[in-house]
Design a protein around this motif. Structure first.
Motif, PDB file in Angstrom:
ATOM      1  N   THR A   1      26.750 -16.896  21.117  1.00 56.20           N
ATOM      2  CA  THR A   1      25.715 -17.407  20.223  1.00 56.20           C
ATOM      3  C   THR A   1      25.852 -18.921  20.052  1.00 56.20           C
ATOM      4  OG1 THR A   1      25.679 -15.310  19.016  1.00 56.20           O
ATOM      5  CG2 THR A   1      24.715 -17.217  17.914  1.00 56.20           C
ATOM      6  N   GLY A   2      27.073 -19.383  19.776  1.00 55.05           N
ATOM      7  CA  GLY A   2      27.291 -20.816  19.619  1.00 55.05           C
ATOM      8  C   GLY A   2      27.015 -21.580  20.894  1.00 55.05           C
ATOM      9  N   TRP A   3      27.422 -21.009  22.023  1.00 50.80           N
ATOM     10  CA  TRP A   3      27.194 -21.684  23.308  1.00 50.80           C
ATOM     11  C   TRP A   3      25.697 -21.817  23.596  1.00 50.80           C
ATOM     12  CZ3 TRP A   3      25.171 -20.466  28.177  1.00 50.80           C
ATOM     13  CH2 TRP A   3      25.534 -21.343  29.218  1.00 50.80           C
ATOM     14  N   ALA A   4      24.930 -20.794  23.295  1.00 53.57           N
ATOM     15  CA  ALA A   4      23.487 -20.851  23.532  1.00 53.57           C
ATOM     16  C   ALA A   4      22.838 -21.935  22.674  1.00 53.57           C
ATOM     17  CB  ALA A   4      22.857 -19.492  23.224  1.00 53.57           C
ATOM     18  N   ARG A   5      23.306 -22.073  21.447  1.00 53.48           N
ATOM     19  CA  ARG A   5      22.754 -23.117  20.576  1.00 53.48           C
ATOM     20  C   ARG A   5      23.104 -24.510  21.088  1.00 53.48           C
ATOM     21  NH1 ARG A   5      24.398 -20.195  14.809  1.00 53.48           N
ATOM     22  NH2 ARG A   5      22.648 -18.714  14.788  1.00 53.48           N
TER      23      ARG A   5
ATOM     24  N   TRP B   1      29.593 -23.369  16.030  1.00 53.44           N
ATOM     25  CA  TRP B   1      28.152 -23.386  16.255  1.00 53.44           C
ATOM     26  C   TRP B   1      27.548 -21.983  16.249  1.00 53.44           C
ATOM     27  CZ3 TRP B   1      24.379 -26.937  16.387  1.00 53.44           C
ATOM     28  CH2 TRP B   1      24.772 -28.282  16.379  1.00 53.44           C
ATOM     29  N   GLY B   2      28.377 -20.979  16.436  1.00 53.61           N
ATOM     30  CA  GLY B   2      27.875 -19.611  16.391  1.00 53.61           C
ATOM     31  C   GLY B   2      27.650 -19.093  14.983  1.00 53.61           C
ATOM     32  N   LEU B   3      28.195 -19.775  13.990  1.00 51.13           N
ATOM     33  CA  LEU B   3      28.037 -19.360  12.600  1.00 51.13           C
ATOM     34  C   LEU B   3      26.667 -19.773  12.066  1.00 51.13           C
ATOM     35  CD1 LEU B   3      31.546 -20.434  11.269  1.00 51.13           C
ATOM     36  CD2 LEU B   3      30.772 -18.097  11.725  1.00 51.13           C
TER      37      LEU B   3
ATOM     38  N   GLY C   1      30.683 -12.318  20.973  1.00 50.28           N
ATOM     39  CA  GLY C   1      29.326 -12.495  20.469  1.00 50.28           C
ATOM     40  C   GLY C   1      29.151 -13.826  19.772  1.00 50.28           C
ATOM     41  N   LEU C   2      30.147 -14.224  18.966  1.00 50.44           N
ATOM     42  CA  LEU C   2      30.067 -15.498  18.257  1.00 50.44           C
ATOM     43  C   LEU C   2      30.114 -16.664  19.238  1.00 50.44           C
ATOM     44  CD1 LEU C   2      29.967 -16.521  15.302  1.00 50.44           C
ATOM     45  CD2 LEU C   2      32.452 -16.734  15.401  1.00 50.44           C
ATOM     46  N   TYR C   3      30.944 -16.534  20.258  1.00 50.42           N
ATOM     47  CA  TYR C   3      31.034 -17.610  21.254  1.00 50.42           C
ATOM     48  C   TYR C   3      29.725 -17.762  22.015  1.00 50.42           C
ATOM     49  CZ  TYR C   3      32.959 -20.548  24.954  1.00 50.42           C
ATOM     50  OH  TYR C   3      33.193 -21.586  25.819  1.00 50.42           O
TER      51      TYR C   3
ATOM     52  N   LYS D   1      21.784 -13.709  25.939  1.00 52.16           N
ATOM     53  CA  LYS D   1      21.288 -12.591  25.133  1.00 52.16           C
ATOM     54  C   LYS D   1      21.869 -11.266  25.629  1.00 52.16           C
ATOM     55  CE  LYS D   1      16.942 -14.805  23.786  1.00 52.16           C
ATOM     56  NZ  LYS D   1      15.463 -14.769  23.904  1.00 52.16           N
ATOM     57  N   ALA D   2      21.940 -11.128  26.949  1.00 49.77           N
ATOM     58  CA  ALA D   2      22.527  -9.898  27.497  1.00 49.77           C
ATOM     59  C   ALA D   2      23.992  -9.783  27.115  1.00 49.77           C
ATOM     60  CB  ALA D   2      22.377  -9.883  29.020  1.00 49.77           C
ATOM     61  N   GLY D   3      24.702 -10.911  27.131  1.00 45.31           N
ATOM     62  CA  GLY D   3      26.106 -10.890  26.743  1.00 45.31           C
ATOM     63  C   GLY D   3      26.300 -10.507  25.299  1.00 45.31           C
ATOM     64  N   ILE D   4      25.409 -11.011  24.419  1.00 44.84           N
ATOM     65  CA  ILE D   4      25.498 -10.664  23.003  1.00 44.84           C
ATOM     66  C   ILE D   4      25.249  -9.173  22.811  1.00 44.84           C
ATOM     67  CG2 ILE D   4      24.433 -11.033  20.741  1.00 44.84           C
ATOM     68  CD1 ILE D   4      23.867 -13.912  21.645  1.00 44.84           C
ATOM     69  N   CYS D   5      24.273  -8.631  23.513  1.00 42.70           N
ATOM     70  CA  CYS D   5      24.014  -7.184  23.422  1.00 42.70           C
ATOM     71  C   CYS D   5      25.234  -6.397  23.890  1.00 42.70           C
ATOM     72  CB  CYS D   5      22.793  -6.824  24.272  1.00 42.70           C
ATOM     73  SG  CYS D   5      21.240  -7.493  23.649  1.00 42.70           S
ATOM     74  N   LEU D   6      25.846  -6.858  24.981  1.00 43.65           N
ATOM     75  CA  LEU D   6      27.042  -6.188  25.484  1.00 43.65           C
ATOM     76  C   LEU D   6      28.156  -6.241  24.453  1.00 43.65           C
ATOM     77  CD1 LEU D   6      28.697  -4.892  27.767  1.00 43.65           C
ATOM     78  CD2 LEU D   6      29.200  -7.187  28.598  1.00 43.65           C
TER      79      LEU D   6
END
Length: 291
Positions: free
Chosen positions: A54-58, A129-131, A50-52, A11-16
């Motif tokens: 997100t997909g990695w977290a899922r 997976w990030g989509l 951000g897309l990476y 989440k912190a990475g996505i915010c960054l």
């Protein structure tokens, strides 16, 4: 690191990633003519990260016993992304406009450091997976069309990947083409894209299990021909790139000294990286054979 901590890190990475364009926009606001290509570069870098993430977290949420390999690929992608960002944005990108040697550092970071790390990060599946879930089946179906698959597989074969990468490296170092890239931003973008894209396919073929027998040959021969180009630049008795003549003189280096330094960077550090990768693959095969 537990799963909760990993999710917080993601989440912190996505915010960054969403904040990354802001420094660029502030920089642009200070200039008379906003460099739109630089803004798009920051946006693409931020979107890819951000897309990476997100997909990695899922994927991590669905995985059970495979979290360590997932962490390893995420580290590879993140490191590759950082190196790519360092190569493409100021100050190195600004320095590359004035020094040929800085331009060589930029290119080698993209092709020899960022590209293999990004490939090891397995971004295509993670990005998918990030989509949004409703987009994945349609995109997957579109990418599996026979025409797209055949072209994609051909580009990832050892010989085509090796040839395209070699042509990109040698072709863009022809003085007329190199100088044109310095004078025209669109050509400069095309130059960087061809370096990065062909490097990604090259390293994809190197790391592909089906082509491991060809990987060492690809690496050794690439080390040899890029080393030959580096030696040619190093031992040339004349400056080959007129566009750098005035720029190099105005920054304390003669054009020939700047060119020789750039040749050495291509010849020794980059060649060492190819050699190290080849020896690493050979050592890995020997371990598997002995076990």
């Amino acid at each position: 690191m537990d799963v909760v901590a990993l999710h917080r890190l993601i989440k912190a990475g996505i915010c960054l990633a969403t904040l990354l364009p802001l420094p660029c926009l502030a920089h642009v606001a200070e200039q008379d003519s906003p460099p739109s290509s630089e803004i798009w570069l920051w946006m693409c870098l931020a979107l890819s990260l951000g897309l990476y993430l997100t997909g990695w977290a899922r994927i991590v949420r669905k995985a059970r016993d495979e979290r360590r390999p997932l962490t390893n690929i995420a580290l590879c992608f993140t490191l590759g992304w950082i190196v790519l960002a360092v190569a493409l944005v100021p100050p190195l990108d600004t320095w590359s406009e004035h020094w040929f040697s800085a331009h060589m550092v930029q290119h080698e970071l993209m092709m020899v450091v960022a590209a293999p790390l990004l490939v090891l990060g397995k971004p295509l599946g993670v990005w998918l997976w990030g989509l949004p879930s409703e987009m994945r089946p349609r995109l997957t179906q579109a990418l599996r069309r026979p025409a797209i698959l055949s072209v994609w597989r051909w580009l990832g074969r050892p010989l085509p990947a090796w040839m395209l990468h070699a042509v990109a490296i040698w072709g863009w170092h022809i003085p007329a083409f190199f100088d044109a890239a310095l004078e025209n931003n669109a050509i400069h973008i095309a130059q960087h894209l061809s370096f990065l894209v062909t490097a990604l396919f090259f390293w994809w073929a190197v790391f592909d299990r089906a082509s491991r027998g060809h990987a060492v040959i690809s690496l050794f021969t690439t080390m040899m021909h890029t080393g030959a180009l580096g030696a040619l630049l190093t031992f040339s008795s004349a400056a080959l790139y007129p566009a750098y003549v005035a720029r190099a003189l105005s920054h304390g280096l003669t054009p020939l000294e700047d060119q020789q330094l750039g040749g050495l960077i291509m010849w020794i550090p980059a060649g060492t990286a190819y050699l190290g990768a080849a020896l690493g693959l050979l050592f890995g095969r020997l371990l598997k054979t002995s076990s």
